[in-house]
Structure formats: structure tokens, C-alpha cells
Motif scaffolding. Structure first.
Motif, mmCIF file in Angstrom:
data_model
loop_
_atom_site.group_PDB
_atom_site.id
_atom_site.type_symbol
_atom_site.label_atom_id
_atom_site.label_comp_id
_atom_site.label_asym_id
_atom_site.label_seq_id
_atom_site.Cartn_x
_atom_site.Cartn_y
_atom_site.Cartn_z
ATOM 1 N N VAL A 270 33.480 -5.686 19.810
ATOM 2 C CA VAL A 270 34.627 -4.806 20.024
ATOM 3 C C VAL A 270 34.227 -3.346 19.937
ATOM 4 C CG1 VAL A 270 36.861 -4.074 19.081
ATOM 5 C CG2 VAL A 270 36.337 -6.513 19.305
ATOM 6 N N ARG A 271 33.407 -2.996 18.953
ATOM 7 C CA ARG A 271 33.098 -1.587 18.701
ATOM 8 C C ARG A 271 31.906 -1.069 19.500
ATOM 9 N NH1 ARG A 271 35.326 0.117 13.226
ATOM 10 N NH2 ARG A 271 36.698 -1.601 12.635
ATOM 11 N N THR A 272 30.968 -1.961 19.851
ATOM 12 C CA THR A 272 29.787 -1.528 20.597
ATOM 13 C C THR A 272 29.750 -2.131 21.993
ATOM 14 O OG1 THR A 272 28.522 -1.244 18.551
ATOM 15 C CG2 THR A 272 27.259 -1.452 20.597
ATOM 16 N N GLU B 149 23.102 1.309 17.510
ATOM 17 C CA GLU B 149 23.037 2.745 17.745
ATOM 18 C C GLU B 149 21.599 3.243 17.629
ATOM 19 O OE1 GLU B 149 25.387 4.840 18.838
ATOM 20 O OE2 GLU B 149 26.569 3.011 19.082
ATOM 21 N N GLU B 150 20.880 2.745 16.623
ATOM 22 C CA GLU B 150 19.471 3.106 16.462
ATOM 23 C C GLU B 150 18.652 2.618 17.653
ATOM 24 O OE1 GLU B 150 15.743 2.473 13.334
ATOM 25 O OE2 GLU B 150 17.721 1.626 12.883
ATOM 26 N N HIS B 151 18.933 1.397 18.105
ATOM 27 C CA HIS B 151 18.228 0.834 19.260
ATOM 28 C C HIS B 151 18.459 1.684 20.504
ATOM 29 C CE1 HIS B 151 16.579 -2.071 22.041
ATOM 30 N NE2 HIS B 151 17.747 -2.236 22.641
ATOM 31 N N LYS B 152 19.706 2.122 20.723
ATOM 32 C CA LYS B 152 20.004 2.948 21.894
ATOM 33 C C LYS B 152 19.286 4.292 21.827
ATOM 34 C CE LYS B 152 24.535 2.554 21.649
ATOM 35 N NZ LYS B 152 25.979 2.724 22.016
ATOM 36 N N LEU B 153 19.223 4.869 20.631
ATOM 37 C CA LEU B 153 18.505 6.135 20.473
ATOM 38 C C LEU B 153 17.022 5.960 20.775
ATOM 39 C CD1 LEU B 153 20.193 7.585 17.260
ATOM 40 C CD2 LEU B 153 20.413 8.444 19.609
ATOM 41 N N ASN B 154 16.450 4.854 20.314
ATOM 42 C CA ASN B 154 15.036 4.580 20.596
ATOM 43 C C ASN B 154 14.788 4.432 22.096
ATOM 44 O OD1 ASN B 154 14.190 4.657 17.919
ATOM 45 N ND2 ASN B 154 14.557 2.465 17.597
ATOM 46 N N LEU B 155 15.709 3.750 22.786
ATOM 47 C CA LEU B 155 15.573 3.595 24.237
ATOM 48 C C LEU B 155 15.658 4.947 24.939
ATOM 49 C CD1 LEU B 155 17.724 0.409 24.994
ATOM 50 C CD2 LEU B 155 15.227 0.607 25.039
ATOM 51 N N GLN B 156 16.573 5.795 24.476
ATOM 52 C CA GLN B 156 16.716 7.114 25.087
ATOM 53 C C GLN B 156 15.460 7.961 24.884
ATOM 54 O OE1 GLN B 156 20.309 8.639 23.338
ATOM 55 N NE2 GLN B 156 21.625 7.177 24.421
ATOM 56 N N ARG B 157 14.858 7.866 23.692
ATOM 57 C CA ARG B 157 13.633 8.613 23.423
ATOM 58 C C ARG B 157 12.499 8.139 24.336
ATOM 59 N NH1 ARG B 157 15.458 8.710 17.866
ATOM 60 N NH2 ARG B 157 14.506 6.676 17.472
ATOM 61 N N ARG B 158 12.391 6.824 24.496
ATOM 62 C CA ARG B 158 11.338 6.280 25.357
ATOM 63 C C ARG B 158 11.588 6.656 26.824
ATOM 64 N NH1 ARG B 158 11.882 2.059 21.407
ATOM 65 N NH2 ARG B 158 9.914 1.773 20.262
#
Length: 205
Positions: free
Chosen positions: A14-16, A187-196
Motif C-alpha cells: 500500500v505504501r510503497t 527506500e534505501e534500495h531505490k536510492l542505491n539504484l539511483q546512485r548506480r
């Protein structure tokens, strides 16, 4: 499968998965055998401020009987109310969450031509809805939970009960529900993907 894990999964979806907004409509497509999880989704959706949650129940065994035994002409028809259900909710800005948990062999022996005709007429009837989904104008998410029939296909060498538990464990691990806070983990996973992604773009890959 523990109740708190089930609730964490519902919260994550629901939230993500959907990122449901305050006062937004949520349409949930859910198999009848997964009603317990559908109820968990409803509870979580209202907890984040859903305007309303609309349940669209599905029964694959009834669908199978229809494909096998209904009059042939119905597979070229699509009810107007179903067309309105999808297209109108899409126009209202609803989010759509689908629980995918079918028996892999539920349509074994069904005439594929009947299924193809039904799929064609339904795709035409709800083309407006599908276009909005594919262009991401509405939030949508597809998630899975175990059913007995699916679990024993994946883990055929154990009891049904153990197979279901193993499949739950595999799903929870895959979607990070095994983490203390799955929403934060994503959220941490998405940030890691964005950095890569930025790194690769910076190198012009």
C-alpha cells in the motif's frame, strides 16, 4: 506465516508498491481464496487515508467452468458494467492493486480459442483503462501470495503446508518483508539504484 509478516507485506504494497495517497480510491483485484490478505490490504489502505477501497473478487475455478461449459457466443461479449468499472475508476484517479495467485494449471484442457476471444473483447472494452495503466497515469502494482496449488508446483517434494511456508519465505525475502522495516528497506534500495544509474550515466554508458 506469521500475522505480523502478513501485515508488513500489506503495508509495503500500500505504501510503497502503490504509494496510495490520502483520499485516493484503491481498486483491489483479489482471488477469493486470498480473501484474508485482501482484508489486510483494505485495513492498511484505510489507515493511510484511502477515500474508499473497492474489492474486485476473482474465482479461477468459476472462470474455468465458464470457459468449459458456457454458451459459445458469450466469449464475444463484454458486460457494459465491467467496462464502466475499469474505465470509470481509472478516470477517477484510482490506484489498482492486483493479487496474482492462480493455480498454474487451472485452465488446463480449456479451449484456447475461447480464451483468446474473451481476451480480445475484454482488451477492446477496457482499452481506455489499459492505456492509462501502461502510460502510468494511474498507480498500479501486481503482487503475489502463495496458494496451495502454486506452492506444491514450486516445492513438490514436501507437504502442502510446508510448501506454502517455503513459498511465503521466498516471497518475503524477495520483497524485503524479512527486513525490520520493509518500506525503509525499499527506500534505501531505490536510492542505491539511483546512485548506480547516475554513475553509469556519468560514464555515458
Amino acid at each position: 506465516m506469521e500475522q505480523n509478516q502478513l501485515e508488513k507485506y500489506a503495508r509495503l504494497l500500500v505504501r510503497t508498491g502503490i504509494n496510495l495517497q490520502d483520499n485516493q480510491i484503491l481498486v483491489v483485484n483479489c482471488p477469493v481464496e486470498c480473501a484474508y490478505f485482501g482484508r489486510a490490504i483494505v485495513k492498511e489502505a484505510y489507515a493511510v487515508g484511502a477515500r474508499k477501497v473497492v474489492m474486485n473478487w476473482r474465482d479461477d475455478l468459476i472462470s474455468r467452468e465458464t470457459f468449459l461449459n458456457a454458451k459459445d457466443e458469450i466469449f464475444d461479449e463484454f458486460p457494459e458494467w465491467q467496462k464502466s468499472f475499469y474505465n470509470d475508476h481509472a478516470d477517477e484517479g484510482a490506484a489498482f492493486l492486483s493479487i496474482s495467485a492462480s493455480d498454474p494449471e487451472v485452465y488446463k484442457g480449456v479451449d484456447p480459442e475461447r480464451m483468446a476471444r474473451q481476451n480480445k473483447v475484454s482488451s477492446t472494452a477496457v482499452a481506455h483503462y489499459r492505456n492509462k495503466m501502461m502510460s502510468n497515469k494511474n498507480a498500479w502494482c501486481v503482487a503475489s501470495i502463495p496458494t496451495d496449488s502454486w506452492a506444491v508446483k514450486v516445492f513438490p517434494d514436501v507437504s502442502t503446508e510446508e510448501a506454502v511456508e517455503k513459498l511465503w519465505d521466498a516471497i518475503f525475502k524477495t520483497v524485503r518483508v524479512d527486513q525490520p522495516d520493509p518500506v525503509a528497506a525499499w527506500e534505501e534500495h531505490k536510492l542505491n539504484l539511483q546512485r548506480r544509474m547516475k554513475l553509469l550515466n556519468d560514464y555515458n554508458f
